[in-house]
Enzyme design. Structure first.
Site, PDB file in Angstrom:
ATOM      1  N   ASP A 190      -2.853   4.583  -2.215  1.00 35.76           N
ATOM      2  CA  ASP A 190      -3.950   5.226  -1.024  1.00 35.76           C
ATOM      3  C   ASP A 190      -4.567   6.565  -1.334  1.00 35.76           C
ATOM      4  O   ASP A 190      -3.723   7.405  -1.233  1.00 35.76           O
ATOM      5  CB  ASP A 190      -3.431   4.974   0.261  1.00 35.76           C
ATOM      6  CG  ASP A 190      -4.546   5.207   1.103  1.00 35.76           C
ATOM      7  OD1 ASP A 190      -5.233   4.412   1.469  1.00 35.76           O
ATOM      8  OD2 ASP A 190      -4.317   6.277   2.111  1.00 35.76           O
ATOM      9  N   ASP A 201       0.776  -1.159   0.085  1.00 37.25           N
ATOM     10  CA  ASP A 201      -0.173   0.026  -0.125  1.00 37.25           C
ATOM     11  C   ASP A 201       0.734   1.246  -0.035  1.00 37.25           C
ATOM     12  O   ASP A 201       2.057   1.526   0.790  1.00 37.25           O
ATOM     13  CB  ASP A 201      -0.868   0.013   1.230  1.00 37.25           C
ATOM     14  CG  ASP A 201      -2.285   0.332   1.045  1.00 37.25           C
ATOM     15  OD1 ASP A 201      -2.543   1.502   0.500  1.00 37.25           O
ATOM     16  OD2 ASP A 201      -3.227  -0.262   1.205  1.00 37.25           O
ATOM     17  N   GLU A 233      -6.458   4.167  -5.548  1.00 37.08           N
ATOM     18  CA  GLU A 233      -7.971   4.280  -5.010  1.00 37.08           C
ATOM     19  C   GLU A 233      -8.306   5.573  -5.252  1.00 37.08           C
ATOM     20  O   GLU A 233      -7.970   6.576  -4.817  1.00 37.08           O
ATOM     21  CB  GLU A 233      -7.585   4.334  -3.582  1.00 37.08           C
ATOM     22  CG  GLU A 233      -8.908   4.208  -2.808  1.00 37.08           C
ATOM     23  CD  GLU A 233      -8.901   4.645  -1.430  1.00 37.08           C
ATOM     24  OE1 GLU A 233      -9.905   4.339  -0.685  1.00 37.08           O
ATOM     25  OE2 GLU A 233      -8.056   5.367  -0.843  1.00 37.08           O
ATOM     26  N   HIS A 265     -11.275  -3.187   2.827  1.00 35.20           N
ATOM     27  CA  HIS A 265     -11.285  -3.198   4.207  1.00 35.20           C
ATOM     28  C   HIS A 265     -11.849  -1.855   4.684  1.00 35.20           C
ATOM     29  O   HIS A 265     -11.902  -1.545   5.923  1.00 35.20           O
ATOM     30  CB  HIS A 265      -9.760  -3.000   4.649  1.00 35.20           C
ATOM     31  CG  HIS A 265      -9.229  -1.945   4.003  1.00 35.20           C
ATOM     32  ND1 HIS A 265      -8.833  -1.509   2.689  1.00 35.20           N
ATOM     33  CD2 HIS A 265      -8.494  -0.521   4.727  1.00 35.20           C
ATOM     34  CE1 HIS A 265      -8.276  -0.393   2.495  1.00 35.20           C
ATOM     35  NE2 HIS A 265      -8.298   0.087   3.570  1.00 35.20           N
ATOM     36  N   ASP A 266     -12.575  -0.903   3.752  1.00 40.89           N
ATOM     37  CA  ASP A 266     -13.325   0.247   4.231  1.00 40.89           C
ATOM     38  C   ASP A 266     -14.646   0.018   3.971  1.00 40.89           C
ATOM     39  O   ASP A 266     -15.599   0.949   4.357  1.00 40.89           O
ATOM     40  CB  ASP A 266     -12.944   1.264   3.342  1.00 40.89           C
ATOM     41  CG  ASP A 266     -11.468   1.892   3.588  1.00 40.89           C
ATOM     42  OD1 ASP A 266     -10.873   1.700   4.658  1.00 40.89           O
ATOM     43  OD2 ASP A 266     -10.990   2.516   2.611  1.00 40.89           O
TER      44      ASP A 266
END
Ligand code: TEU
Ligand code: CA
Length: 557
Positions: free
Chosen positions: A199, A98, A256, A328-329
């Site tokens: 990210d 990440d 992202e 994961h969000d």
């Protein structure tokens, strides 16, 4: 479209803290991931994205990085990381880390030096502004609630953080900051990483000079989604990042990226785009409100279908998107997109088929392949996630009772996706010998990997079949590159599309309804070959196809 090594693969996201704990401290770790690589290889995974394992105080679970060159001891050591890279290489798995460079941790050396001397060299690594008569520079509302400005004690200054106050934003306008970032990215790529998931990257360009924007909420603040619309010129940063790092390493990168217009898409993922690919978040955002979870609405299957088809058209025009149903969000996909009556194994396979067979790179989030569900019945004390606590506060401020506030955040809480991976039906779902950092979901007694590995009709077995089909030389060209052609778009609760390949077409159809449905499919003749079916049989007679409740089919025409 130019073919790339990664197009035909299946990717998997690991959230390390919750994947597998090798030493009983309740926290998943790198040796734990290494132990489970055979599981991933048997599933058919060829690209692995690992959420942050860098040194971090974990105010936002590793997305607050205190040292980009170090592994946090709770996750392991740099030797473990090297071993992971070797072991994945042996298994033909490419690893993405990440890349979190919109912000770092307030415990990063740069920020500590900035606090010591806000006007000095390191002060310029961040956005530090004067407070005029105690007033903040802008009315921007942070992603996790509250203001984006935090006063610096003992001064009349404050610093910008669009996420948690322990995540100060890095000043990308400063060439020295960019230089530090490029060096770090190259250091990791030289080490043997295949690339990065990038990210929150749309946040790196702020609209300057700092100013307030019209309020979009009762508290007088303006949400970051609105604020960012005033920023222009992010392309200069992203192009430079690509040219100075990714390009020379032929790295695979996945952004992202939220809210990109049709015209901007090509800049992001077209020929020589900033990234190799980006996530399709259209269905993730469907029903969400800039006012928060309180105002959000759960999408229906028809909403889901419409979003998918819009994105498929957008992706077809200029790149190769990555498809997800969760990360994961987000809430677990099966608890979010499936109506209650479809929240069982057949329904889970239906949703899996609909997303996985679209054009794009499929990402599976850990546990998705088991049909892991939202925990749902949270108490506020059990929730760790900072964003959930912010949303809970917002609900209370808006006048909700505690009970109602909890009900709202329980569906959307990021912790639904972060409960420990359900390996087996032993204590703590086989995730740890100790006390897990976050409660396990009680469903582990029924939903777990050990049980599903042995059962031919499990959700896990179905995912294995889908992944294998994507690699089957007879159909791969169509599945990977075939154009998506939606049909029956007005048919309520039915989602259907063709994949038009070179010389071979596939037909994908699913019934989200709780009753049998009959539709006309003239192209499906008796010689059509069923490649995937989540039910035992199907009915076809004179061009009329009857689907059982929640049935999904993938058919070679
Ligand atoms: O997420 C960016 C982002 O926009 C999300 O924070 C989203 O708004 C939020 O999760 C909704 O609840 C990335 C990471 O995926 C996330 O885990 C981090 O918290 C965030 O960046 C900050 O690094
Ligand atoms: Ca551990």
């Amino acid at each position: 479209m130019e073919k790339k090594w990664w197009h035909g693969k299946t990717a998997y996201q690991i959230y390390p803290k919750s994947f597998y704990d090798s030493n009983g401290d309740g926290i998943g770790d790198l040796p734990g991931i290494i132990e489970k690589l055979d599981y991933l290889q048997e599933l058919g995974i060829e690209i692995l994205w690992i959420s942050p394992v860098y040194v971090s105080p974990c105010a936002d679970q590793g997305y607050d990085i205190a040292d980009y060159y170090g592994i946090d001891p709770k996750f392991g050591t740099m030797e473990d990381m090297d071993r992971l890279l070797e072991e994945t290489k042996k298994r033909g798995i490419a690893v993405l880390m990440d890349l979190v460079v919109n912000h770092c941790s307030d415990e990063h050396e740069w920020f500590r030096k900035a606090l010591e001397d806000p006007d000095g060299e390191y002060g310029k690594y961040f956005y530090i502004e004067d407070m005029k008569d105690g007033a903040l520079p802008t009315n921007w509302s942070g992603y996790f609630g509250g203001d984006v400005w935090e006063p610096i004690p003992g001064t009349d200054k404050c610093y910008l953080h669009v996420f948690h106050k322990k995540q100060p934003d890095l000043n990308w306008e400063n060439p020295k900051v960019r230089e530090e970032i490029y060096n770090m990215v190259n250091w990791w790529l030289d080490k043997g990483l295949a690339g990065f998931r990038v990210d929150a990257i749309v946040n790196i360009k702020k609209p300057l000079p700092f100013t307030s924007y019209p309020a979009d909420r009762d508290d007088g603040r303006s949400s970051m989604d609105q604020v960012l619309k005033h920023a222009s010129g992010i392309g200069e940063f992203l192009g430079e990042l690509r040219d100075r790092t990714f390009a020379s390493h032929d790295a695979f990168t996945i952004g992202e990226v939220f809210n990109v217009s049709d015209d901007e898409m090509a800049d992001y993922i077209g020929e020589n785009g900033y990234f190799s690919s980006m996530f399709d978040f259209r269905q993730t955002l469907e029903g969400k409100s800039i006012l928060g979870w309180l105002d959000s609405r759960i999408p229906s299957p028809d909403d889901y279908k419409r979003c998918c088809f819009e994105s498929q058209a957008q992706g077809e025009a200029c790149g190769y998107l990555a498809n997800i149903i969760e990360n994961h969000d987000e809430p677990r996909g099966v608890s979010h997109y499936l109506p209650k009556h479809a929240q069982h194994e057949t329904g889970k396979k239906l949703l899996a088929t609909m997303y996985f067979m679209q054009k794009g790179l499929p990402f599976i989030y850990q546990g998705q392949e088991l049909g892991m569900e939202n925990k749902g019945d949270w108490t506020i004390e059990e929730i760790d996630d900072c964003s959930t606590h912010g949303e809970y506060q917002r609900c209370l401020e808006a006048g909700c009772s505690e009970e109602r506030a909890l009900e709202i955040v329980s569906h959307y809480s990021r912790d639904n996706a972060r409960t420990p991976f359900q390996w087996d039906d032993s204590a703590q779902a086989g995730f740890t010998n100790g006390t897990p950092w976050l409660v396990v979901n009680e469903t582990y007694k029924k939903i777990n990997a050990a049980e599903q590995v042995t059962r031919a009709d499990s959700v896990l077995s179905y995912y294995k079949k889908m992944i294998a089909l994507r690699k089957n030389p007879q159909y791969a060209e169509t599945i990977v590159y075939g154009k998506t052609e939606p049909i029956m778009t007005e048919e309520h609760d039915i989602m259907a599309y063709f994949r038009r390949g070179e010389g071979r077409d596939l037909f994908v159809i699913g019934n989200f309804d709780c009753i049998s449905r009959t539709v006309e499919v003239s192209e499906m003749t008796a010689k059509a070959k069923v490649l995937l079916n989540n039910c035992e049989d199907f009915e076809l007679s004179e061009g009329m196809l009857t689907l059982k409740p929640h049935q999904a089919l993938v058919v070679a025409l």
